[in-house]
Write a protein that holds these residues in place. Structure first.
Motif, PDB file in Angstrom:
ATOM      1  N   ASP A 616     -26.834  -4.516 -25.864  1.00  0.00           N
ATOM      2  CA  ASP A 616     -27.108  -3.913 -24.559  1.00  0.00           C
ATOM      3  C   ASP A 616     -25.974  -4.351 -23.627  1.00  0.00           C
ATOM      4  N   LEU A 617     -25.065  -3.427 -23.333  1.00  0.00           N
ATOM      5  CA  LEU A 617     -23.819  -3.823 -22.684  1.00  0.00           C
ATOM      6  C   LEU A 617     -23.405  -2.796 -21.648  1.00  0.00           C
ATOM      7  N   LYS A 618     -23.037  -3.287 -20.471  1.00  0.00           N
ATOM      8  CA  LYS A 618     -22.471  -2.434 -19.428  1.00  0.00           C
ATOM      9  C   LYS A 618     -21.052  -2.912 -19.150  1.00  0.00           C
ATOM     10  N   LYS A 619     -20.161  -1.963 -18.807  1.00  0.00           N
ATOM     11  CA  LYS A 619     -18.762  -2.302 -18.559  1.00  0.00           C
ATOM     12  C   LYS A 619     -18.317  -1.737 -17.213  1.00  0.00           C
ATOM     13  N   ALA A 620     -17.310  -2.367 -16.635  1.00  0.00           N
ATOM     14  CA  ALA A 620     -16.671  -1.852 -15.410  1.00  0.00           C
ATOM     15  C   ALA A 620     -15.168  -1.864 -15.647  1.00  0.00           C
ATOM     16  N   GLY A 621     -14.554  -0.685 -15.699  1.00  0.00           N
ATOM     17  CA  GLY A 621     -13.123  -0.609 -16.006  1.00  0.00           C
ATOM     18  C   GLY A 621     -12.900  -0.669 -17.495  1.00  0.00           C
ATOM     19  N   ILE A 622     -11.883   0.061 -17.977  1.00  0.00           N
ATOM     20  CA  ILE A 622     -11.685   0.118 -19.429  1.00  0.00           C
ATOM     21  C   ILE A 622     -10.267  -0.245 -19.879  1.00  0.00           C
ATOM     22  N   ASN A 623      -9.332  -0.400 -18.975  1.00  0.00           N
ATOM     23  CA  ASN A 623      -7.940  -0.669 -19.361  1.00  0.00           C
ATOM     24  C   ASN A 623      -7.654  -2.164 -19.312  1.00  0.00           C
ATOM     25  N   ILE A 624      -7.312  -2.728 -20.472  1.00  0.00           N
ATOM     26  CA  ILE A 624      -7.093  -4.163 -20.609  1.00  0.00           C
ATOM     27  C   ILE A 624      -5.690  -4.408 -21.157  1.00  0.00           C
ATOM     28  N   GLY A 625      -4.984  -5.359 -20.582  1.00  0.00           N
ATOM     29  CA  GLY A 625      -3.719  -5.821 -21.147  1.00  0.00           C
ATOM     30  C   GLY A 625      -3.947  -7.115 -21.904  1.00  0.00           C
ATOM     31  N   TYR A 626      -3.294  -7.271 -23.047  1.00  0.00           N
ATOM     32  CA  TYR A 626      -3.508  -8.476 -23.868  1.00  0.00           C
ATOM     33  C   TYR A 626      -2.167  -9.094 -24.218  1.00  0.00           C
ATOM     34  N   ILE A 627      -1.996 -10.366 -23.846  1.00  0.00           N
ATOM     35  CA  ILE A 627      -0.772 -11.110 -24.153  1.00  0.00           C
ATOM     36  C   ILE A 627      -1.041 -11.956 -25.393  1.00  0.00           C
ATOM     37  N   PRO A 628      -0.407 -11.664 -26.530  1.00  0.00           N
ATOM     38  CA  PRO A 628      -0.716 -12.393 -27.764  1.00  0.00           C
ATOM     39  C   PRO A 628      -0.372 -13.881 -27.656  1.00  0.00           C
ATOM     40  N   GLY A 629      -1.144 -14.674 -28.390  1.00  0.00           N
ATOM     41  CA  GLY A 629      -0.877 -16.099 -28.507  1.00  0.00           C
ATOM     42  C   GLY A 629      -0.587 -16.464 -29.940  1.00  0.00           C
ATOM     43  N   LEU A 658       1.692  -3.793 -13.614  1.00  0.00           N
ATOM     44  CA  LEU A 658       0.478  -4.320 -14.233  1.00  0.00           C
ATOM     45  C   LEU A 658      -0.796  -3.884 -13.525  1.00  0.00           C
ATOM     46  N   SER A 659      -0.682  -3.236 -12.391  1.00  0.00           N
ATOM     47  CA  SER A 659      -1.877  -2.915 -11.607  1.00  0.00           C
ATOM     48  C   SER A 659      -2.786  -1.907 -12.316  1.00  0.00           C
ATOM     49  N   LYS A 660      -2.284  -1.242 -13.364  1.00  0.00           N
ATOM     50  CA  LYS A 660      -3.110  -0.277 -14.098  1.00  0.00           C
ATOM     51  C   LYS A 660      -4.220  -0.946 -14.904  1.00  0.00           C
ATOM     52  N   TYR A 661      -4.102  -2.287 -15.099  1.00  0.00           N
ATOM     53  CA  TYR A 661      -5.060  -2.991 -15.947  1.00  0.00           C
ATOM     54  C   TYR A 661      -6.162  -3.630 -15.106  1.00  0.00           C
ATOM     55  N   THR A 662      -7.406  -3.365 -15.492  1.00  0.00           N
ATOM     56  CA  THR A 662      -8.539  -4.013 -14.840  1.00  0.00           C
ATOM     57  C   THR A 662      -8.467  -5.524 -15.032  1.00  0.00           C
ATOM     58  N   ALA A 663      -8.057  -5.910 -16.219  1.00  0.00           N
ATOM     59  CA  ALA A 663      -7.932  -7.338 -16.545  1.00  0.00           C
ATOM     60  C   ALA A 663      -6.802  -7.519 -17.544  1.00  0.00           C
ATOM     61  N   ILE A 664      -6.220  -8.708 -17.518  1.00  0.00           N
ATOM     62  CA  ILE A 664      -5.233  -9.131 -18.512  1.00  0.00           C
ATOM     63  C   ILE A 664      -5.758 -10.406 -19.162  1.00  0.00           C
ATOM     64  N   VAL A 665      -5.702 -10.443 -20.482  1.00  0.00           N
ATOM     65  CA  VAL A 665      -6.214 -11.580 -21.246  1.00  0.00           C
ATOM     66  C   VAL A 665      -5.058 -12.194 -22.025  1.00  0.00           C
ATOM     67  N   THR A 666      -4.990 -13.511 -22.055  1.00  0.00           N
ATOM     68  CA  THR A 666      -4.003 -14.176 -22.906  1.00  0.00           C
ATOM     69  C   THR A 666      -4.693 -14.674 -24.165  1.00  0.00           C
ATOM     70  N   GLY A 667      -4.029 -14.505 -25.315  1.00  0.00           N
ATOM     71  CA  GLY A 667      -4.572 -14.965 -26.587  1.00  0.00           C
ATOM     72  C   GLY A 667      -4.606 -16.474 -26.659  1.00  0.00           C
TER      73      GLY A 667
END
Length: 830
Positions: A616-629, A658-667
């Motif tokens: 059971d999951l709700k989301k806000a925003g769908i574009n994510i940037g991911y920086i590999p580790g 980078l403003s197109k991304y809702t969030a950026i995650v680092t690995g």
């Protein structure tokens, strides 16, 4: 209780590694080194918990300077550690670390054994460790190792009193001390005595240490300078140790070479007291054994006569030594132990001194049971000794030749051979059956203790050196030439007729929308056909677009689509795949391959199945940037729940808005492994300031992986704090924070089903502008607030978390998805 009857048929302590696949040619210095080792009949067993725990400098010294038979017994294969070189976790990582240990042993000259203990992750004390390990079973494995290996001296890496930190470390020492006594007690594991005998080592030591701010050495301890230089090998033991330890690449243990004096310290735990030497009072020469006087004399003479420019002249001496060793009494078990060991060593020296090269290789890397394959054998006598090839025993037939080998002429023999119809699949033996968290399931007792499988098939060369007959075994391998790397050997594989790989390990459904699941079927034989079948739990609707499979050539693949739809009452379960062939047999294995340059090619066969998770999951925003580790599967997990994930390369970080991304995650470990993140610090902070969410997963902060870059907008320190109990209570210290409320309401139930641990490398010394979300602790410890910290910076949010999302998301833990989505969805600040 273990059935030890199978132990009679197959010795479990003959080390098998990559060099046994082909003839290993020693140089002239190494030949003399091994001749001197042939003159030594002592042994030492080093014991610790994990791959990379061993003291490689000491192992190299004992194996090459003291020249005693040396082995490392690692209780586990390291499944629970982290991986610096790739995405592999769990069993795949354990397989990598097993092979890294074998690569290290090929470097330092020691041998490698294991127990059935499984590395279930970091443990803070031995009491917790023994709740996962079956103590009696692991002790039995250690006792059996001691009884079979017969060490004169046992050495622990860690103390019994806890200074080693990790609970597995302390447990390994406690078990070692107990096994020291139990191996000599006929009342302990008496079923083993049908095929081995009690053994009392002279003494057991703790190899004390001075590192990490802890100094356990003392002036009254036994001291040995292991930093000496071996002129025959052209290296000091500090240099050999660095090369050996640097094989632990998945752990980031590349080491600088140490030169000059280096003192190791040893504290006696049990056994005869000593003053200056580990082997004090232990005779490690041949005269410890009755009836060996002539052997000692022959070896002394061979060493004295040895000329490095003409090693072939030593062949006749080695033949005499071999024959004399053959005459030793088989009925005396200790004498027979050394007889087998020294016959193997002498045979290896004979091959090196004569320059005799033998190998057997297939024309393809794999075969299936009952299939015909082409086997190539090659032999060359590179010196002028009299060598006669009597016969070659292929897989199921002989070739008789009676051929006297001319000097330096390569002979090639080829034969089509049929693989046995009942030959089992190639697969790491400890992974053939499902196992409990703390211990592998190994049905064949003859395998317990072995580092890896024996070769799938072998070829035997029947050879005469003058009047000495030898039957020399060679593994059947696959050999090819890579245009970049040159000649490559890899193990020959026995595979099922086809394998099925499902595109993901877990499929997460966050609504009632169907998913198209891709299954890749690969043929391991020509003209493969069958019908794909999929089985799932109740509540899941599965439709296969085209289940009929026809693959003409070996190696051909087809991708089949299946539509999976969760119904309203769908519960978490799994999808199982199989192919039914025209002869009504079933192919139901997937294959995961591992290819790194520093270890032999590896793979695992496992059931072709994937998890089905309904969240059971709700989301806000769908574009994510991911920086590999260092490598993780978080990006694919996010794609599972409908995010568009862009891998942010250095070029994109430099040039993209980078403003197109809702969030950026680092690995995981991104700031340990990517120096360029310091260059991008200002841009990432601007991204946050302008309304973005930056989520930083755990980084380490130690000598192996120090954090040199700035990470967040406000200061904090990364500690070694962790919570290893995956069921530890999660106390919400900031219940109204949006991380716990938007867009998903987080409750304590969201922390059910977490695997291995709660979190690692928590934040500490945290600036007051950060907010803590949880307080967690292991039993008996002070609670930590640093598992998840969030700081408002401008319009956006910065997050640092040591919670192990990199384990939980690929494992399909619903609550981990809900919490991580909330972090991605943190609302902008006004």
């Amino acid at each position: 209780m273990i059935n030890y009857k199978l132990l009679l048929a197959l010795p479990i302590f003959l080390a098998h590694n990559l060099v046994s696949q082909v003839s290993k040619q020693l140089n002239a210095g190494e030949i003399l080194q091994q001749l001197k080792k042939l003159n030594t009949v002592g042994s030492v067993l080093y014991i610790a918990a994990h791959p990379d725990d061993e003291n490689t400098r000491l192992l190299g010294y004992l194996a090459n300077e003291k020249k005693v038979r040396t082995a490392y017994l690692s209780l586990t294969r390291g499944d629970g550690g982290q991986n610096l070189i790739g995405k592999e976790q769990g069993e795949l990582l354990g397989l990598i670390r097993t092979q890294e240990l074998l690569a290290a042993r090929r470097t330092d000259g020691a041998e490698q054994f294991f127990t059935r203990a499984n590395d279930f992750g970091y443990s803070k004390n031995p009491e917790e460790t023994f709740t996962f390990w079956n103590k009696d079973s692991i002790l039995a494995d250690m006792v059996l190792t001691i009884r079979k290996f017969k060490p004169d001296v046992i050495i622990c890496r860690f103390p019994t009193t806890g200074e080693g930190g990790h609970g597995h470390h302390t447990a390994s020492a406690l078990l070692a001390v107990e096994a020291f006594d139990a191996a000599a007690d006929s009342k302990k594991f008496p079923e083993q005595l049908n095929y081995t005998e009690v053994w009392q080592a002279k003494r057991i030591f703790w190899n004390t240490f001075n590192f990490g701010g802890t100094n356990t050495t003392a002036p009254n301890q036994v001291k040995i300078d292991v930093g000496v230089f071996n002129s025959l090998l052209g290296k000091s033991y500090g240099e050999i140790a660095a090369e050996s330890r640097s094989m632990h690449k998945s752990q980031g243990f590349g080491s600088a070479k140490q030169r000059g004096s280096n003192i190791e310290y040893f504290k006696l735990l049990k056994g005869d007291s000593v003053k200056t030497d580990l082997f004090e009072g232990v005779n490690i020469n041949w005269n410890r054994l009755k009836g060996t006087e002539k052997i000692q004399k022959l070896i002394d003479e061979a060493i004295k006569k040895y000329n490095p420019q003409t090693p072939e002249n030593t062949v006749t001496d080695l033949i005499a030594i071999y024959k004399q060793i053959q005459l030793l009494d088989d009925k005396n078990s200790n004498l027979n132990y050394w007889k087998k060991q020294k016959l193997n060593e002498t045979e290896s020296l004979l091959l090196s001194c004569s320059g005799l090269w033998l190998e057997a290789y297939a024309n393809d890397y794999s075969g299936i049971a009952g299939q015909e394959i082409l086997v190539n054998t090659q032999i060359v006598n590179r010196n002028k000794n009299e060598v006669k090839l009597n016969a070659i025993r292929f897989l199921q037939s002989d070739t008789t030749t009676a051929l006297v080998l001319k000097a330096n002429e390569l002979y090639t023999f080829k034969r089509k051979e049929q693989l046995p119809a009942n030959v089992p699949f190639s697969n790491p033996y400890w992974l053939n059956d499902k196992h409990d968290v703390g211990i592998y399931s190994v049905k064949s007792t003859s395998l317990i203790g072995k580092a890896e499988n024996e070769a799938a098939q072998k070829v035997i060369f029947d050879i005469n050196f003058y009047d000495l007959n030898l039957k020399i075994s060679r593994d059947l391998v696959y050999k090819y030439t890579d245009p970049v790397k040159g000649e490559i050997y890899r193990p020959f594989e026995i595979l099922p007729p086809a394998t099925i790989n499902i595109s993901e390990k877990v499929f997460v459904f966050s609504d009632g929308v169907s998913k198209t699941i891709l299954l890749t079927v690969k043929a391991n034989e020509n003209n493969f056909s069958g019908v794909l079948q999929l089985k799932s739990n109740a509540g899941w609707k599965v439709e296969i677009k085209n289940p009929t499979i026809t693959l003409k050539n070996k190696g051909d693949e087809v991708v089949i689509e299946a539509l999976v739809t969760p119904e309203k009452e769908a519960k978490d379960g799994k999808l199982e795949a199989s192919i039914i062939t025209p002869d009504n047999t079933s192919c139901d294995k997937s294959i995961k391959r591992i290819d790194y340059d520093h270890i032999p090619y590896q793979f695992i066969l496992s059931p072709a199945e994937a998890g089905l998770i309904h969240v059971d999951l709700k989301k806000a925003g769908i574009n994510i940037g991911y920086i590999p580790g260092a490598g993780d599967d978080v990006p694919s997990s996010l794609k599972q729940i409908g995010y568009n994930v862009t891998i942010l390369t250095d070029e994109l970080l430099l040039n993209e808005n980078l403003s197109k991304y809702t969030a950026i995650v680092t690995g995981i470990r991104a700031y340990n492994t990517n120096d360029r993140l310091q260059i991008h610090y200002a841009k990432l902070m601007d991204y946050v300031k302008n309304g973005g969410n930056l989520i930083v997963q755990y980084n380490t902060n130690n000598r192996i992986g120090p954090v040199k870059a700035n990470i967040g907008p406000f200061p904090f320190t990364i500690s070694r704090d962790r919570v290893t109990n995956e069921k530890a209570e999660m106390k919400f210290v900031n219940e109204k924070h949006s991380a716990l409320n938007y867009p998903n309401q987080i409750t304590v139930k969201d922390f059910d089903g977490w695997v291995q641990e709660r979190g690692i490398y928590f934040a500490t010394e945290v600036d007051k502008q950060y907010e803590s979300i949880f307080s967690i602790k292991d039993e008996g410890e002070k609670a930590s607030d640093g598992s998840l910290i969030i700081g408002k910076y401008g319009k956006g949010n910065f997050v640092y978390t040591g919670l192990v999302f990199f384990r939980e998301l690929p494992a399909g833990v619903p609550g981990a998805y809900r919490l991580f989505v909330n972090l991605l969805s943190l609302p902008q600040n006004k």
